[in-house]
Scaffold this motif. Structure first.
Motif, PDB file in Angstrom:
ATOM      1  N   ASP A 187      45.500  47.298  47.041  1.00 27.95           N
ATOM      2  CA  ASP A 187      45.011  45.969  47.422  1.00 27.95           C
ATOM      3  C   ASP A 187      45.529  44.978  46.380  1.00 27.95           C
ATOM      4  O   ASP A 187      44.776  44.533  45.505  1.00 27.95           O
ATOM      5  CB  ASP A 187      43.480  45.963  47.486  1.00 27.95           C
ATOM      6  CG  ASP A 187      42.922  44.755  48.231  1.00 27.95           C
ATOM      7  OD1 ASP A 187      43.729  43.950  48.747  1.00 27.95           O
ATOM      8  OD2 ASP A 187      41.681  44.619  48.298  1.00 27.95           O
ATOM      9  N   PRO A 188      46.829  44.618  46.450  1.00 19.74           N
ATOM     10  CA  PRO A 188      47.492  43.911  45.344  1.00 19.74           C
ATOM     11  C   PRO A 188      46.829  42.606  44.933  1.00 19.74           C
ATOM     12  O   PRO A 188      46.820  42.267  43.748  1.00 19.74           O
ATOM     13  CB  PRO A 188      48.902  43.657  45.892  1.00 19.74           C
ATOM     14  CG  PRO A 188      49.102  44.679  46.966  1.00 19.74           C
ATOM     15  CD  PRO A 188      47.741  44.899  47.562  1.00 19.74           C
ATOM     16  N   ALA A 189      46.256  41.867  45.877  1.00 17.93           N
ATOM     17  CA  ALA A 189      45.642  40.576  45.535  1.00 17.93           C
ATOM     18  C   ALA A 189      44.379  40.753  44.696  1.00 17.93           C
ATOM     19  O   ALA A 189      43.910  39.783  44.093  1.00 17.93           O
ATOM     20  CB  ALA A 189      45.318  39.799  46.800  1.00 17.93           C
ATOM     21  N   PHE A 190      43.857  41.987  44.642  1.00 17.44           N
ATOM     22  CA  PHE A 190      42.591  42.220  43.939  1.00 17.44           C
ATOM     23  C   PHE A 190      42.718  43.350  42.918  1.00 17.44           C
ATOM     24  O   PHE A 190      41.753  44.047  42.623  1.00 17.44           O
ATOM     25  CB  PHE A 190      41.482  42.512  44.958  1.00 17.44           C
ATOM     26  CG  PHE A 190      41.224  41.355  45.874  1.00 17.44           C
ATOM     27  CD1 PHE A 190      40.449  40.283  45.465  1.00 17.44           C
ATOM     28  CD2 PHE A 190      41.799  41.298  47.136  1.00 17.44           C
ATOM     29  CE1 PHE A 190      40.230  39.202  46.295  1.00 17.44           C
ATOM     30  CE2 PHE A 190      41.586  40.218  47.977  1.00 17.44           C
ATOM     31  CZ  PHE A 190      40.804  39.155  47.555  1.00 17.44           C
ATOM     32  N   ARG A 191      43.911  43.485  42.348  1.00 18.71           N
ATOM     33  CA  ARG A 191      44.138  44.513  41.337  1.00 18.71           C
ATOM     34  C   ARG A 191      43.204  44.304  40.137  1.00 18.71           C
ATOM     35  O   ARG A 191      42.886  43.178  39.775  1.00 18.71           O
ATOM     36  CB  ARG A 191      45.598  44.509  40.874  1.00 18.71           C
ATOM     37  CG  ARG A 191      46.558  44.902  41.973  1.00 18.71           C
ATOM     38  CD  ARG A 191      48.004  44.703  41.566  1.00 18.71           C
ATOM     39  NE  ARG A 191      48.471  45.782  40.724  1.00 18.71           N
ATOM     40  CZ  ARG A 191      49.088  45.620  39.554  1.00 18.71           C
ATOM     41  NH1 ARG A 191      49.273  44.407  39.076  1.00 18.71           N
ATOM     42  NH2 ARG A 191      49.503  46.650  38.865  1.00 18.71           N
ATOM     43  N   ALA A 192      42.780  45.423  39.551  1.00 20.90           N
ATOM     44  CA  ALA A 192      41.851  45.459  38.410  1.00 20.90           C
ATOM     45  C   ALA A 192      40.425  45.079  38.806  1.00 20.90           C
ATOM     46  O   ALA A 192      39.569  44.954  37.943  1.00 20.90           O
ATOM     47  CB  ALA A 192      42.325  44.599  37.252  1.00 20.90           C
ATOM     48  N   GLY A 193      40.195  44.894  40.095  1.00 30.04           N
ATOM     49  CA  GLY A 193      38.834  44.716  40.579  1.00 30.04           C
ATOM     50  C   GLY A 193      38.181  46.069  40.800  1.00 30.04           C
ATOM     51  O   GLY A 193      38.781  47.127  40.579  1.00 30.04           O
ATOM     52  N   SER A 194      36.932  46.050  41.239  1.00 28.32           N
ATOM     53  CA  SER A 194      36.195  47.286  41.441  1.00 28.32           C
ATOM     54  C   SER A 194      35.111  47.038  42.480  1.00 28.32           C
ATOM     55  O   SER A 194      34.822  45.891  42.835  1.00 28.32           O
ATOM     56  CB  SER A 194      35.569  47.742  40.113  1.00 28.32           C
ATOM     57  OG  SER A 194      34.957  49.010  40.231  1.00 28.32           O
ATOM     58  N   TYR A 195      34.536  48.119  42.972  1.00 27.51           N
ATOM     59  CA  TYR A 195      33.371  48.034  43.845  1.00 27.51           C
ATOM     60  C   TYR A 195      32.184  48.655  43.114  1.00 27.51           C
ATOM     61  O   TYR A 195      32.340  49.621  42.364  1.00 27.51           O
ATOM     62  CB  TYR A 195      33.610  48.768  45.168  1.00 27.51           C
ATOM     63  CG  TYR A 195      34.653  48.093  46.023  1.00 27.51           C
ATOM     64  CD1 TYR A 195      34.306  47.089  46.928  1.00 27.51           C
ATOM     65  CD2 TYR A 195      35.996  48.437  45.905  1.00 27.51           C
ATOM     66  CE1 TYR A 195      35.270  46.456  47.701  1.00 27.51           C
ATOM     67  CE2 TYR A 195      36.973  47.807  46.674  1.00 27.51           C
ATOM     68  CZ  TYR A 195      36.603  46.816  47.567  1.00 27.51           C
ATOM     69  OH  TYR A 195      37.559  46.183  48.322  1.00 27.51           O
TER      70      TYR A 195
ATOM     71  N   SER B  13      51.172  44.368  33.298  1.00 25.93           N
ATOM     72  CA  SER B  13      51.098  43.417  34.402  1.00 25.93           C
ATOM     73  C   SER B  13      49.731  43.419  35.087  1.00 25.93           C
ATOM     74  O   SER B  13      49.455  42.578  35.927  1.00 25.93           O
ATOM     75  CB  SER B  13      52.184  43.744  35.437  1.00 25.93           C
ATOM     76  OG  SER B  13      52.007  45.066  35.926  1.00 25.93           O
ATOM     77  N   MET B  14      48.887  44.372  34.736  1.00 25.24           N
ATOM     78  CA  MET B  14      47.564  44.479  35.350  1.00 25.24           C
ATOM     79  C   MET B  14      46.678  43.340  34.855  1.00 25.24           C
ATOM     80  O   MET B  14      46.614  43.071  33.657  1.00 25.24           O
ATOM     81  CB  MET B  14      46.940  45.823  34.967  1.00 25.24           C
ATOM     82  CG  MET B  14      45.722  46.190  35.772  1.00 25.24           C
ATOM     83  SD  MET B  14      46.142  46.812  37.413  1.00 25.24           S
ATOM     84  CE  MET B  14      44.794  47.960  37.686  1.00 25.24           C
ATOM     85  N   PRO B  15      45.963  42.654  35.745  1.00 25.16           N
ATOM     86  CA  PRO B  15      45.004  41.640  35.287  1.00 25.16           C
ATOM     87  C   PRO B  15      43.940  42.272  34.393  1.00 25.16           C
ATOM     88  O   PRO B  15      43.695  43.483  34.453  1.00 25.16           O
ATOM     89  CB  PRO B  15      44.401  41.113  36.591  1.00 25.16           C
ATOM     90  CG  PRO B  15      45.375  41.495  37.667  1.00 25.16           C
ATOM     91  CD  PRO B  15      46.023  42.757  37.215  1.00 25.16           C
ATOM     92  N   GLU B  16      43.306  41.442  33.586  1.00 24.48           N
ATOM     93  CA  GLU B  16      42.239  41.939  32.722  1.00 24.48           C
ATOM     94  C   GLU B  16      41.001  42.227  33.571  1.00 24.48           C
ATOM     95  O   GLU B  16      40.500  41.352  34.275  1.00 24.48           O
ATOM     96  CB  GLU B  16      41.898  40.898  31.655  1.00 24.48           C
ATOM     97  CG  GLU B  16      40.823  41.335  30.670  1.00 24.48           C
ATOM     98  CD  GLU B  16      41.299  42.450  29.771  1.00 24.48           C
ATOM     99  OE1 GLU B  16      40.421  43.193  29.272  1.00 24.48           O
ATOM    100  OE2 GLU B  16      42.523  42.592  29.546  1.00 24.48           O
TER     101      GLU B  16
END
Length: 316
Positions: A171-179, A4-7
């Motif tokens: 931060d569910p709206a930005f899953r699979a993101g990074s800083y 279910s994780m975004p790419e």
């Protein structure tokens, strides 16, 4: 990674032989903002098109947005921990913030691939942006920095790299993101090379030839490796993923390291910078800074690959 994780973008891609780092600012006007939003849908396709021209080239591009650009381009919702670059240290030894709205981290085994993709991406952005910093990095022998020590030894790998760099349910709206935090360092190689190898090893906290960490009984508390290890309240080490690269112009006497660190939160990288530039305790700063000066600094949010494409339809 859960199905279910975004790419994610290519944050955890293998370290390559070449890289181009581009930092740009967004030009005034809604037309410029609209052009950048539309460009977000083109990044993946352009990367695939250029990458197909060289088998095994490992071409990738990571695109990040600074705090100021996010609000103007995309509005709400916004990543929970996105803010401006936080400066640390006294004036003579400072991690300073410099202008930058978008970051492009392009890497491949060969510079021609990086160069071609950078050309295509910048042509697509057109006059919507202004380049404020461009660095071409290269692998130096066995993953060494310009100062001669192996760089990135303690990088997490595999699932640990993903766990350290990719946002999850916090931060569910930005899953699979990074800083990602970037800094360009210039080194005083004349002063550095005047040190004995043993003195250099005490500054870094590792042996120069074999890249083995010095024993705690002899490693100075102001060494680079001592101050860049960050732990949580339970004593567990908080890892970041570094993809630093050397750069330089010998004819101009320029020798540098482009620091680039990825994490699922800016906190561990900022704590690391505070230790380095302020000291832990205060005044016990990283002695590598006696020979290295940070001349740029920026913090960016890297959306997932899926979200990056969707941002083309976002309006603030």
């Amino acid at each position: 990674m859960p199905e279910s994780m975004p790419e994610p973008q290519a944050v955890c891609s293998p370290i390559t032989r070449s890289a181009i780092y581009l930092v740009v600012t967004l030009n005034p006007g809604e037309a410029a903002a609209e052009q950048v939003r539309g460009w977000c849908a083109d990044v993946a396709g352009l990367t695939r098109s250029v990458g197909k021209r060289s088998q095994g080239g490992n071409l990738s591009c990571v695109c990040g947005f600074a705090d100021s650009a996010w609000d103007r381009l995309f509005g709400q919702p916004r990543p929970a921990n996105l803010h401006g670059f936080r400066e640390f240290g006294p004036p003579a030894r400072r991690a300073l913030a410099t202008p930058g709205d978008l970051l492009l981290h392009i890497r491949a085994e060969h510079m021609d691939l990086c160069f071609e993709l950078a050309t295509q991406l910048m042509q697509a952005l057109g006059d919507a942006v202004t380049v404020v910093d461009e660095v071409q990095g290269f692998r130096y022998f066995d993953m060494r920095s310009i100062i001669g020590f192996v760089d990135g030894t303690e990088n997490p790998e595999g699932r640990k790299a993903e766990a350290s760099t990719l946002i999850g349910d916090e931060d569910p709206a930005f899953r699979a993101g990074s800083y990602v935090l970037v800094q360009k360092y210039l080194h005083n190689m004349t002063a550095w090379n005047a040190l004995s190898v043993e003195a250099q090893e005490r500054v870094i906290g590792r042996t120069k030839l074999s890249d083995i960490e010095l024993d705690e009984s002899v490693k100075p508390s102001c060494s680079h490796s001592a101050l860049t290890v960050i732990t949580d309240s339970n004593g567990e080490e908080l890892k970041i993923l570094r993809d630093n690269m050397p750069f330089g112009r010998p004819g101009a006497g320029e020798f540098g390291t482009y620091f680039i660190g990825y994490a699922r939160s800016p906190v561990p990288i900022e704590r690391m910078l505070e230790n380095m530039f302020v000291g832990n305790p205060e005044g016990n700063y990283d002695r590598l800074l006696d020979f290295s000066t940070a001349v740029t600094g920026g913090l960016f949010f890297v959306p997932s690959a899926d979200l990056l494409e969707d941002l083309a339809q976002r309006t603030p």
